[in-house]
Write an enzyme that holds these catalytic residues in place. Structure first.
Site, mmCIF file in Angstrom:
data_model
loop_
_atom_site.group_PDB
_atom_site.id
_atom_site.type_symbol
_atom_site.label_atom_id
_atom_site.label_comp_id
_atom_site.label_asym_id
_atom_site.label_seq_id
_atom_site.Cartn_x
_atom_site.Cartn_y
_atom_site.Cartn_z
ATOM 1 N N ARG A 94 0.863 -1.180 0.000
ATOM 2 C CA ARG A 94 0.000 0.000 0.000
ATOM 3 C C ARG A 94 0.897 1.226 0.000
ATOM 4 O O ARG A 94 2.114 1.114 0.095
ATOM 5 C CB ARG A 94 -0.989 0.018 1.172
ATOM 6 C CG ARG A 94 -0.664 -0.764 2.391
ATOM 7 C CD ARG A 94 0.537 -0.270 3.122
ATOM 8 N NE ARG A 94 0.391 1.129 3.430
ATOM 9 C CZ ARG A 94 1.385 1.953 3.682
ATOM 10 N NH1 ARG A 94 2.637 1.524 3.646
ATOM 11 N NH2 ARG A 94 1.180 3.217 3.962
ATOM 12 N N GLY A 95 0.275 2.401 -0.088
ATOM 13 C CA GLY A 95 1.065 3.630 -0.140
ATOM 14 C C GLY A 95 1.160 4.104 -1.584
ATOM 15 O O GLY A 95 1.309 3.301 -2.511
ATOM 16 N N ALA A 96 1.071 5.438 -1.742
ATOM 17 C CA ALA A 96 0.957 6.027 -3.078
ATOM 18 C C ALA A 96 2.015 5.500 -4.040
ATOM 19 O O ALA A 96 1.695 4.964 -5.110
ATOM 20 C CB ALA A 96 1.054 7.553 -2.958
ATOM 21 N N ARG A 138 -7.698 0.115 -6.362
ATOM 22 C CA ARG A 138 -7.747 1.203 -5.377
ATOM 23 C C ARG A 138 -8.082 2.485 -6.131
ATOM 24 O O ARG A 138 -7.283 2.930 -6.965
ATOM 25 C CB ARG A 138 -6.384 1.389 -4.666
ATOM 26 C CG ARG A 138 -5.793 0.156 -3.976
ATOM 27 C CD ARG A 138 -6.413 -0.195 -2.629
ATOM 28 N NE ARG A 138 -6.589 0.878 -1.692
ATOM 29 C CZ ARG A 138 -5.678 1.255 -0.770
ATOM 30 N NH1 ARG A 138 -4.522 0.645 -0.698
ATOM 31 N NH2 ARG A 138 -5.935 2.225 0.082
ATOM 32 N N GLN A 190 -1.640 1.932 9.962
ATOM 33 C CA GLN A 190 -0.371 2.033 9.236
ATOM 34 C C GLN A 190 0.672 2.827 10.022
ATOM 35 O O GLN A 190 1.874 2.619 9.844
ATOM 36 C CB GLN A 190 -0.583 2.701 7.874
ATOM 37 C CG GLN A 190 -1.384 1.873 6.872
ATOM 38 C CD GLN A 190 -2.866 2.181 6.914
ATOM 39 O OE1 GLN A 190 -3.376 2.655 7.931
ATOM 40 N NE2 GLN A 190 -3.564 1.913 5.838
ATOM 41 N N ASP A 249 -2.147 10.739 -1.444
ATOM 42 C CA ASP A 249 -2.480 9.714 -2.430
ATOM 43 C C ASP A 249 -2.905 10.322 -3.754
ATOM 44 O O ASP A 249 -2.888 9.665 -4.794
ATOM 45 C CB ASP A 249 -3.571 8.790 -1.879
ATOM 46 C CG ASP A 249 -3.048 8.034 -0.674
ATOM 47 O OD1 ASP A 249 -3.075 8.602 0.432
ATOM 48 O OD2 ASP A 249 -2.568 6.900 -0.846
ATOM 49 N N ASN A 307 -5.509 12.331 1.257
ATOM 50 C CA ASN A 307 -4.572 11.503 2.009
ATOM 51 C C ASN A 307 -5.398 10.663 2.979
ATOM 52 O O ASN A 307 -6.619 10.808 3.079
ATOM 53 C CB ASN A 307 -3.540 12.374 2.743
ATOM 54 C CG ASN A 307 -2.394 11.554 3.311
ATOM 55 O OD1 ASN A 307 -1.876 10.658 2.648
ATOM 56 N ND2 ASN A 307 -2.014 11.809 4.542
ATOM 57 N N LYS A 308 -4.732 9.781 3.668
ATOM 58 C CA LYS A 308 -5.391 8.863 4.596
ATOM 59 C C LYS A 308 -6.437 9.584 5.451
ATOM 60 O O LYS A 308 -6.204 10.696 5.933
ATOM 61 C CB LYS A 308 -4.322 8.246 5.497
ATOM 62 C CG LYS A 308 -4.799 7.234 6.510
ATOM 63 C CD LYS A 308 -5.572 6.088 5.932
ATOM 64 C CE LYS A 308 -4.851 5.401 4.799
ATOM 65 N NZ LYS A 308 -5.769 4.562 3.967
#
Lengths: 374, 374
Positions: A54-56, A94, A207, A248, A258-259
């Site tokens: 995961r993560g951009a 996603r 996370q 993101d 973002n998150k």
């Protein structure tokens, strides 16, 4: 970055098995370190969708390697068809992170120039490698630019500890190496600047508590885990000097997806006069979107991720139920922080205002893609 | 309120065993329903400190019953000494909630008028009962006043569902009955108004996900559990009509100490033009404090409450580790929401502005206690 003093990236090919994509399965961290082998497009798609990775940046790099895997297994006569289908499958995993679509489109563009399957395989493998290398290099440069912000605060505090709050994991585990939000922190720490990081737990997937805390610990950066509820209180009491998060997707006007929960920290930073920076490589910009709140699609994940949580119990990872059996839960993955709350953006080309003017000054070649162009 | 259709309060004496205080051990909820018997001051103090019981009103009522237990077991010649010692022990258990000190002081005042131990026992038992009854009655009245806010929104929405966000548990489990923030919600639901509650999980102790969700479910009120990070996003998208929280201490100027994270929701409510109300009985006011941020003591609890979480695994309650073994955590229990972010206060006497003028208009007899008086 290093794990027990061995250098790792988050995604790679082994020389002996170049047809297999290796990733760190982040679901087991920090309790177990598991490397997973991905051999088909479906496996790559599941790894992204179910957040093994995961993560951009890492989502982008993984999608790029997914396209290489698609080329590998394509029928010689229908390589581009296979790549287009794979691209659709990967892009659906996603919806919020723009790096994913960006990587897929880039692979389709280079593959379309290949004369045959062998060339498509070679070119998608090379491009996946290039995307991964670029991601790592961009993050390293984000660190080099962003460290100046920390240096200035350190000087203003006469060398006393600079307290930095971050949300989610925009660390090297979210990219190929270095990370975005963490890159300036690692750079500062490596230069001997006293830094301490407040690590937002980042419910529901934790996370922060699982990944950012683990990364920082492996690198020896002082840090403290806090519940997501705590940041405002810390800011009210002068215990936060700087906020840095990742993104993101960021519109060319400076709105930051973002998150989930990032917006709340941005509000608190503004209310307490604390600088709020967002670190991102240019692959995270969406050059077509003007209004982040209205336009950026926000992923809604399964409520079970809120109702259940996993952790270590007597040496094994177990999942426990937190809520009443009959209480429903909803689970939005991201929120949008309006540009007005963002002090600045830290990119691989430098630091700029979170505005179309600021961003396009650093990326003038992108102006034609935006809605600003006639 | 009802549990499986049997009426319970959160604290009571059984007729057959009047020397034993009965409470619901809230640590096991929602997975198990456990009633605990408290027979000594130490047991009462542990029940408060370790959060077998919690919540502004219930802490006060439990401390009041603790003083009764202290009288019961006091040496006949040193009843007031025993009560003073017990009062100190009880007041040290939780520093932020003012109801606790208020209940202890009230018991000391009435006991000081007792001629002997028997009279002190009787009078502290009666006063504990009176405090519990008052608490329930005040909460019922908070509901009667607060329901008007929900009615108005319901009318403005032509009867469509009113979405109310709440943080932590300011439900009947936090008081003796009805609750503070939940009282208007229960009243609205009972009147047939369509309400739906967004229940903030409320890390680290998850009083929302465990207790508020369970309460609302038992009463049949539609609700959805969300991570604490989600409220801002919901407000940005018009999915919240009203925020109601409780309070553990409110200054006479309207600054509200409540569960950590409340401040972040108040900021988001303000940013999105959503009314943010705080419901509290007058026992929660601190008539001596003017500046909540500077003056209200904020409890810091053990970091283990952040690092570990408990839930149900295969039918039994288990505690799992969330963070790396070596990552420290800090755990502030409360934050302070400045009066400027509070739309109004819902008290047993009515709704008022979160300001000295507004509060003292409802409680004019308290003006003399405040710093405003010369």
């Amino acid at each position: 970055m290093k794990i027990n003093n061995i250098h790792y990236r988050t995604i790679w090919l082994e020389e002996a098995t170049p047809n297999v994509v290796q990733v760190i399965d982040q679901r087991s961290l920090p309790h177990e370190f598991v490397i997973e082998s991905l051999t088909t497009v479906d496996e790559v798609a599941i790894a992204i969708k179910d957040m093994h990775v995961r993560g951009a940046g890492l989502i982008g790099a993984t999608a790029a390697y997914g396209m290489y895997v698609a080329a590998l297994h394509a029928d010689v006569d229908y390589v581009m068809d296979a790549l287009k289908t794979a691209g659709e499958v990967l892009k659906m995993t996603r919806p919020t992170a723009v790096n994913l679509a960006w990587a897929v489109e880039r692979q389709l563009a280079v593959a379309s120039m290949a004369a045959n399957k062998d060339e498509a395989v070679r070119i998608t493998r090379e491009t996946a490698g290039a995307i991964a290398n670029e991601d790592a290099d961009f993050c390293r440069r984000i660190g080099a630019h962003g460290v100046s912000l920390i240096e200035k605060i350190s000087q203003a505090k006469s060398g006393n500890t600079v307290n930095i709050l971050t949300h989610c994991n925009a660390g090297w585990l979210a990219f190929v190496d270095y990370g975005s939000a963490t890159a300036p922190i690692y750079a500062a720490h490596d230069q001997g600047i006293n830094v301490h990081v407040w690590v937002d737990e980042t419910r529901p997937r934790n996370q922060g508590a699982r990944l950012t805390a683990w990364e920082l610990g492996q690198h020896g950066v002082p840090h403290t885990v806090i519940a997501d509820n705590v940041g405002g209180h810390l800011m009210q009491h002068g215990l936060v000097d700087l906020v840095i998060t990742g993104s993101d997707r960021t519109t060319y006007t400076g709105d930051v997806a973002n998150k989930i929960g990032t917006y709340l920290k941005a509000l608190a930073a503004q209310d307490n006069g604390i600088p709020f920076y967002v670190a991102l490589p240019s692959s995270t910009f969406d050059w077509t979107m003007q209004d982040g709140l209205k336009e950026i699609p926000i992923e809604q994940r399964h409520g079970g991720e809120v109702q259940y949580i996993q952790g270590l119990h007597e040496g094994t990872i177990k999942k426990v139920l937190l809520t009443p059996q009959t209480s429903p839960a909803v689970n939005y993955g991201f929120d949008v922080t309006p540009a007005r709350l963002v002090t600045g953006l830290i990119t691989e080309r430098g630091i700029c205002d979170a505005s179309a003017a600021g961003i396009l000054k650093l990326y003038p070649e992108k102006a034609a893609q935006t809605k600003l162009s006639p």
